[in-house]
Scaffold this active site. Structure first.
Site, PDB file in Angstrom:
ATOM      1  N   ALA A  66       0.862  -1.180   0.000  1.00 44.55           N
ATOM      2  CA  ALA A  66       0.000   0.000   0.000  1.00 44.55           C
ATOM      3  C   ALA A  66       0.899   1.231   0.000  1.00 44.55           C
ATOM      4  O   ALA A  66       2.082   1.135   0.318  1.00 44.55           O
ATOM      5  CB  ALA A  66      -0.891  -0.025   1.236  1.00 44.55           C
ATOM      6  N   GLY A 105       0.402  -5.149   0.632  1.00 41.97           N
ATOM      7  CA  GLY A 105      -0.691  -5.060  -0.333  1.00 41.97           C
ATOM      8  C   GLY A 105      -0.314  -5.615  -1.695  1.00 41.97           C
ATOM      9  O   GLY A 105      -1.183  -6.077  -2.443  1.00 41.97           O
ATOM     10  N   GLU A 108      -0.803  -9.186  -1.426  1.00 37.13           N
ATOM     11  CA  GLU A 108      -2.252  -9.396  -1.264  1.00 37.13           C
ATOM     12  C   GLU A 108      -2.976  -9.302  -2.608  1.00 37.13           C
ATOM     13  O   GLU A 108      -3.969  -9.985  -2.832  1.00 37.13           O
ATOM     14  CB  GLU A 108      -2.811  -8.390  -0.255  1.00 37.13           C
ATOM     15  CG  GLU A 108      -2.315  -8.688   1.161  1.00 37.13           C
ATOM     16  CD  GLU A 108      -2.733  -7.634   2.167  1.00 37.13           C
ATOM     17  OE1 GLU A 108      -2.313  -6.467   2.002  1.00 37.13           O
ATOM     18  OE2 GLU A 108      -3.486  -7.967   3.096  1.00 37.13           O
ATOM     19  N   GLU A 128       3.873  -5.902   7.055  1.00 32.96           N
ATOM     20  CA  GLU A 128       3.097  -4.880   7.754  1.00 32.96           C
ATOM     21  C   GLU A 128       3.458  -4.779   9.233  1.00 32.96           C
ATOM     22  O   GLU A 128       3.434  -3.696   9.815  1.00 32.96           O
ATOM     23  CB  GLU A 128       1.596  -5.162   7.602  1.00 32.96           C
ATOM     24  CG  GLU A 128       1.011  -4.792   6.254  1.00 32.96           C
ATOM     25  CD  GLU A 128       1.150  -5.870   5.189  1.00 32.96           C
ATOM     26  OE1 GLU A 128       1.965  -6.804   5.381  1.00 32.96           O
ATOM     27  OE2 GLU A 128       0.454  -5.783   4.165  1.00 32.96           O
TER      28      GLU A 128
HETATM   29  C1  3H9 Z   1       0.465  -2.387   3.317  1.00 30.16           C
HETATM   30  O1  3H9 Z   1       0.674  -2.841   2.235  1.00 30.16           O
HETATM   31  C2  3H9 Z   1      -0.871  -2.426   3.994  1.00 30.16           C
HETATM   32  C3  3H9 Z   1      -1.873  -3.355   3.343  1.00 30.16           C
HETATM   33  O2  3H9 Z   1      -1.788  -4.635   3.883  1.00 30.16           O
HETATM   34  C4  3H9 Z   1      -3.264  -2.876   3.679  1.00 30.16           C
HETATM   35  C5  3H9 Z   1      -3.940  -2.109   2.652  1.00 30.16           C
HETATM   36  C6  3H9 Z   1      -5.385  -1.846   3.002  1.00 30.16           C
HETATM   37  N1  3H9 Z   1       4.647   3.366   0.120  1.00 30.16           N
HETATM   38  O3  3H9 Z   1      13.339   1.515   0.722  1.00 30.16           O
HETATM   39  P1  3H9 Z   1      13.797   2.267  -0.480  1.00 30.16           P
HETATM   40  C7  3H9 Z   1       9.471   4.648  -1.152  1.00 30.16           C
HETATM   41  S1  3H9 Z   1       1.665  -1.598   4.191  1.00 30.16           S
HETATM   42  C8  3H9 Z   1       5.167   4.555  -0.207  1.00 30.16           C
HETATM   43  O4  3H9 Z   1      14.827   3.308  -0.303  1.00 30.16           O
HETATM   44  P2  3H9 Z   1      14.917  -0.167  -1.580  1.00 30.16           P
HETATM   45  C9  3H9 Z   1      10.523   5.005  -0.115  1.00 30.16           C
HETATM   46  O5  3H9 Z   1      10.040   5.912   0.844  1.00 30.16           O
HETATM   47  C10 3H9 Z   1       3.061  -1.619   3.122  1.00 30.16           C
HETATM   48  N2  3H9 Z   1       6.467   4.759  -0.489  1.00 30.16           N
HETATM   49  O6  3H9 Z   1      14.256   1.284  -1.654  1.00 30.16           O
HETATM   50  C11 3H9 Z   1      11.602   5.592  -0.989  1.00 30.16           C
HETATM   51  O7  3H9 Z   1      11.231   6.917  -1.318  1.00 30.16           O
HETATM   52  P3  3H9 Z   1      12.330   8.070  -1.463  1.00 30.16           P
HETATM   53  C12 3H9 Z   1       3.734  -2.931   3.095  1.00 30.16           C
HETATM   54  C13 3H9 Z   1       7.262   3.708  -0.457  1.00 30.16           C
HETATM   55  O8  3H9 Z   1      15.151  -0.567  -2.959  1.00 30.16           O
HETATM   56  C14 3H9 Z   1      11.504   4.754  -2.260  1.00 30.16           C
HETATM   57  O9  3H9 Z   1      10.206   4.183  -2.240  1.00 30.16           O
HETATM   58  N3  3H9 Z   1       4.960  -2.807   2.339  1.00 30.16           N
HETATM   59  C15 3H9 Z   1       6.795   2.438  -0.120  1.00 30.16           C
HETATM   60  O10 3H9 Z   1      16.028  -0.155  -0.595  1.00 30.16           O
HETATM   61  C16 3H9 Z   1      12.535   3.657  -2.328  1.00 30.16           C
HETATM   62  O11 3H9 Z   1      12.484   2.887  -1.134  1.00 30.16           O
HETATM   63  C17 3H9 Z   1       6.119  -2.493   2.927  1.00 30.16           C
HETATM   64  O12 3H9 Z   1       6.199  -2.339   4.120  1.00 30.16           O
HETATM   65  C18 3H9 Z   1       5.418   2.282   0.173  1.00 30.16           C
HETATM   66  N4  3H9 Z   1       4.878   1.080   0.475  1.00 30.16           N
HETATM   67  O13 3H9 Z   1      13.794  -1.099  -0.946  1.00 30.16           O
HETATM   68  C19 3H9 Z   1       7.297  -2.365   2.015  1.00 30.16           C
HETATM   69  N5  3H9 Z   1       7.835   1.574  -0.150  1.00 30.16           N
HETATM   70  O14 3H9 Z   1      13.222   7.596  -2.558  1.00 30.16           O
HETATM   71  C20 3H9 Z   1       8.048  -1.104   2.311  1.00 30.16           C
HETATM   72  C21 3H9 Z   1       8.908   2.286  -0.507  1.00 30.16           C
HETATM   73  O15 3H9 Z   1      11.542   9.260  -1.768  1.00 30.16           O
HETATM   74  N6  3H9 Z   1       9.144  -0.890   1.407  1.00 30.16           N
HETATM   75  N7  3H9 Z   1       8.589   3.578  -0.687  1.00 30.16           N
HETATM   76  O16 3H9 Z   1      13.026   8.100  -0.127  1.00 30.16           O
HETATM   77  C22 3H9 Z   1      10.309  -1.545   1.477  1.00 30.16           C
HETATM   78  O17 3H9 Z   1      10.492  -2.434   2.278  1.00 30.16           O
HETATM   79  C23 3H9 Z   1      11.396  -1.130   0.538  1.00 30.16           C
HETATM   80  O18 3H9 Z   1      11.097   0.173   0.117  1.00 30.16           O
HETATM   81  C24 3H9 Z   1      11.582  -2.024  -0.697  1.00 30.16           C
HETATM   82  C25 3H9 Z   1      12.614  -1.356  -1.652  1.00 30.16           C
HETATM   83  C26 3H9 Z   1      12.102  -3.395  -0.253  1.00 30.16           C
HETATM   84  C27 3H9 Z   1      10.289  -2.192  -1.453  1.00 30.16           C
END
Ligand code: 3H9
Length: 692
Positions: A66, A105, A108, A128
């Site tokens: 999400a 998400g 999901e 999450e």
């Molecule tokens: C969810 O899904 C809830 C659902 O179950 C319910 C729905 C109803 N959103 O980490 P990085 C941005 S909760 C917005 O440096 P990497 C991040 O801020 C979500 N922005 O890269 C950064 O921005 P900036 C569950 C996001 O390659 C840029 O992307 N998912 C999101 O080292 C690059 O990120 C997670 O918890 C996001 N979801 O790692 C996954 N994700 O460049 C969270 C990233 O402006 N994300 N950004 O600073 C991660 O774990 C890592 O970002 C990922 C990439 C592994 C994907």
């Protein structure tokens, strides 16, 4: 090709429709992404020539979850549930094609496809919990219906990113396709599904995997018990467990309703707010205002580490795991052999534990060299010095490095409090000198304070931040001052711990207050771990830890310190330590009174916050969230409380100032609120509002 919206296209490959998402950086489920998916599936469904539908993403990853940044804003357009219903009920087989990470998400969504394919490098997970949440789009109900309750419990409470191969073994991924050929592989798989007339498999209908856990509440009770220590203080793990319990015990739609209820509860909690803050704080720390994102980085492939002791060894292990080639230099052959032996054994253990493959371990061991001659640093790209904390020793080392290292090599010191500018001045190239302050044990602790000297070149700073990430650290920039950010603030806490004991507080009670707040241990337990020999008195000092040292109580490494220990390092109160504390109070002429737990907490945290304000005001930290990132990753501050500056913002800076002033009246001007703190409080602002 049909353009569905700004982030989505639809095209036809023979009889297979391909929906392609492209919403950088991580294809998070923003309103345009949800709209694109909804309209894309609608259009693909309506296209009579399309017999199957593949969903694939452009860029570095499949949908990473999400849109966390968009949480809390009013929903626009189709909801995620609308998209999922559309996919799951599609009369044509839907195949999710996964690369990068399908997280939260994102997974999901993929779980609403009838089939999933992935490239071998892909990872899937429901992380999450790390944001203080539970999956809120059916993840807790669908995942157990594929992998069973036990594996689902592990995944949702750890947030682990599961490699595609393991995901395939669990049935989460139906087929692995060749790396780099995801789209073609997914289309070929779709044709196979059509040719074989495979069913439209809806995960929600599968009861086989959850049925065995039904009527066995002990599965959940045992899981809670086994993880009690790990989950302590957190809210989200328990909510995740309850959601999986619902998947086992309730029909699907009721389970979804229960998941929604639990999701809303955690979403509204201060815990999740703090954990989401921490997520963005860690990423903000990478941004350095006067260093452009596209700064040309120096190539770093080879690292020289001076010192094979605990610190040097830990740094070497991190570098090797990050894929770097390492040369470790020690003065004496025995010390070198001992150090190399420990590094090798630690690396090898990863294969036994299954955290690295045999090939990875072999590669890492092959990348490690030892030497007794600093001249062997002549070709390395980066040197990290981890020798004795003494300015003269450091200067001497840097003078030698200056003479040995190639032009452009980065010269880093792992000093934890010495002046990096003074060290840099011992060389003819201060622009190449920087501090890399690792935390012990350096192969485990995530924090890396990157100390920017007055003359450190911008590309050196940017390169070291990148190297920090590459070796698995959370790098945060700090300016030059004694103790930099973390240790400078910690010192204030240490002073109070001793003052509180003198006034009558029991070290055991102080430790308990810290533990109850959520720290893994209190200051006295910490001293026992570190060892009194490491933190004994400096000349002219007369501290409680010094008294402990003089009494021969070094801590865990000896006969005990503030506590006694059994053979398994279980702590018990120590009558011996009590005597030392009483004698110490007598020697200092202290008058003992009752000290409340509330006072212990205030006096332990307020000076840390006040010092943080000074650090921020002086520009030693770029932003308040950097200070929080340091405390979360290096000092055990509980992530569900966001860090000291975030915590202060939650208390309200007015309250913080009032409390400090009360203590100032009682205890003196050390408690005077920092000017920045007073200013922000007067303006009704928080530290987070402070912009330089
Ligand atoms: C969810 O899904 C809830 C659902 O179950 C319910 C729905 C109803 N959103 O980490 P990085 C941005 S909760 C917005 O440096 P990497 C991040 O801020 C979500 N922005 O890269 C950064 O921005 P900036 C569950 C996001 O390659 C840029 O992307 N998912 C999101 O080292 C690059 O990120 C997670 O918890 C996001 N979801 O790692 C996954 N994700 O460049 C969270 C990233 O402006 N994300 N950004 O600073 C991660 O774990 C890592 O970002 C990922 C990439 C592994 C994907």
């Amino acid at each position: 090709m049909t353009v569905i919206n700004s982030v989505t296209t639809l095209d036809l490959d023979g009889d297979v429709a391909v929906i392609t998402l492209n919403s950088p950086p991580v294809n998070a489920l923003s309103a345009p992404v949800r709209e694109g998916l909804y309209e894309g599936f609608k259009a693909a469904g309506a296209d009579a020539s399309a017999k199957a539908i593949v969903l694939v993403c452009e860029g570095r990853t499949f949908i990473a979850g999400a849109d966390i940044a968009g949480f809390g804003s009013a929903p626009v357009g189709p909801s995620l549930a609308d998209v999922q219903v559309m996919m799951e009920n599609s009369p044509k087989p839907v195949i999710a094609a996964i690369h990068g990470t399908a997280l939260g998400g994102g997974l999901e969504v993929a779980l609403c496809a009838h089939y999933r394919v992935a490239v071998p490098s892909a990872k899937v997970g429901l992380p999450e919990v790390n944001l203080g949440l539970i999956p809120g789009a059916g993840g807790t109900q669908r995942l157990p219906r594929i992998v069973g309750a036990e594996k689902a419990l592990d995944m949702v409470t750890s947030g682990a990113h599961v490699p595609a191969k393991d995901a395939a073994a669990m049935g989460l991924v139906d087929e692995l396709v060749e790396e780099g050929k995801l789209r073609a592989g997914a289309i070929a798989f779709a044709r196979k599904v059509l040719a074989e007339g495979r069913p439209l498999r809806r995960v929600r209908d599968n009861d086989d995997k959850v049925a065995p856990a039904r009527g066995h509440p002990e599965i959940f009770a045992n899981f809670r018990k086994a993880n009690a220590r790990k989950f302590r203080g957190f809210m989200a793990p328990e909510h995740n467990i309850r959601a999986v319990e619902a998947a086992v015990n309730l029909p699907f739609d009721q389970g979804i309703a229960e998941e929604r209820r639990l999701f809303e509860e955690v979403m509204a909690s201060p815990h999740s707010a703090a954990q989401r803050y921490a997520f963005f704080a860690e990423r903000a720390a990478n941004k350095i205002p006067d260093v452009a994102d596209d700064t040309q980085l120096r190539a770093v492939k080879t690292v020289g580490i001076l010192g094979a002791g605990t610190m040097g060894g830990g740094i070497a292990i991190s570098c090797l795991k990050g894929g770097l080639t390492v040369t470790v230099v020690e003065m004496k052959p025995e010390a070198l052999e001992r150090g190399l032996g420990i590094i090798r054994a630690t690396i090898a253990r990863d294969a036994e534990r299954g955290t690295a493959t045999k090939e990875q371990v072999e590669q890492r061991l092959a990348n490690l060299k030892g030497s007794l001659d600093m001249a062997d640093f002549k070709d390395v790209d980066l040197v990290i010095e981890a020798v004795f904390e003494d300015m003269n020793v450091k200067k001497d080392v840097f003078k030698k490095l200056d003479a040995i290292c190639k032009p452009g090599a980065i010269l880093a010191s792992n000093t934890s409090y010495l002046n990096v500018d003074e060290i840099a001045a011992a060389t003819s190239r201060p622009g190449d000198v920087i501090g890399m302050h690792f935390f012990s044990p350096a192969n485990i602790m995530k924090l890396l304070e990157v100390v920017r000297g007055a003359k450190t070149a911008k590309d050196v700073l940017a390169t070291v931040m990148r190297v920090g990430k590459q070796i698995g650290k959370v790098p945060v920039v700090a300016g030059v001052c004694p103790g930099f950010i973390g240790n400078r603030m910690l010192r204030k806490r240490g002073e109070q711990a001793e003052a509180l004991v003198l006034e009558g507080a029991d070290p055991i009670v102080i430790d308990k207050v810290f533990y109850d707040f959520g720290f893994p241990m209190g200051p006295f337990q910490m001293m026992d771990v570190v060892g009194m020999d490491v933190i004994k008195d400096q000349p002219g000092e007369r501290s409680l830890r010094g008294a402990m040292y003089e009494a021969g109580r070094l801590g865990q490494k000896g006969i005990g310190g503030f506590y006694d220990y059994d053979a398994n390092r279980n702590q018990t109160p120590s009558p011996e330590a009590v005597k030392i504390v009483e004698q110490f109070r007598k020697d200092k002429g202290a008058t003992v009174r009752a000290v409340s737990e509330e006072e212990i907490l205030d006096r332990s945290l307020l000076p840390v916050i006040n010092e943080g304000a000074k650090v921020l005001q002086e520009g030693i930290a770029i932003r308040s969230s950097d200070i929080d990132t340091i405390w979360l990753n290096g000092y055990g501050w509980p992530v569900y409380r966001g860090g000291p500056m975030y915590y202060a913002d939650q208390l309200g800076l007015k309250t913080v100032v009032e409390k400090l002033k009360q203590y100032q009246a009682k205890l003196g001007d050390d408690w005077k609120p920092a000017p920045l703190l007073e200013k922000l409080a007067a303006e009704g602002k928080g530290f987070a509002d402070f912009k330089r």
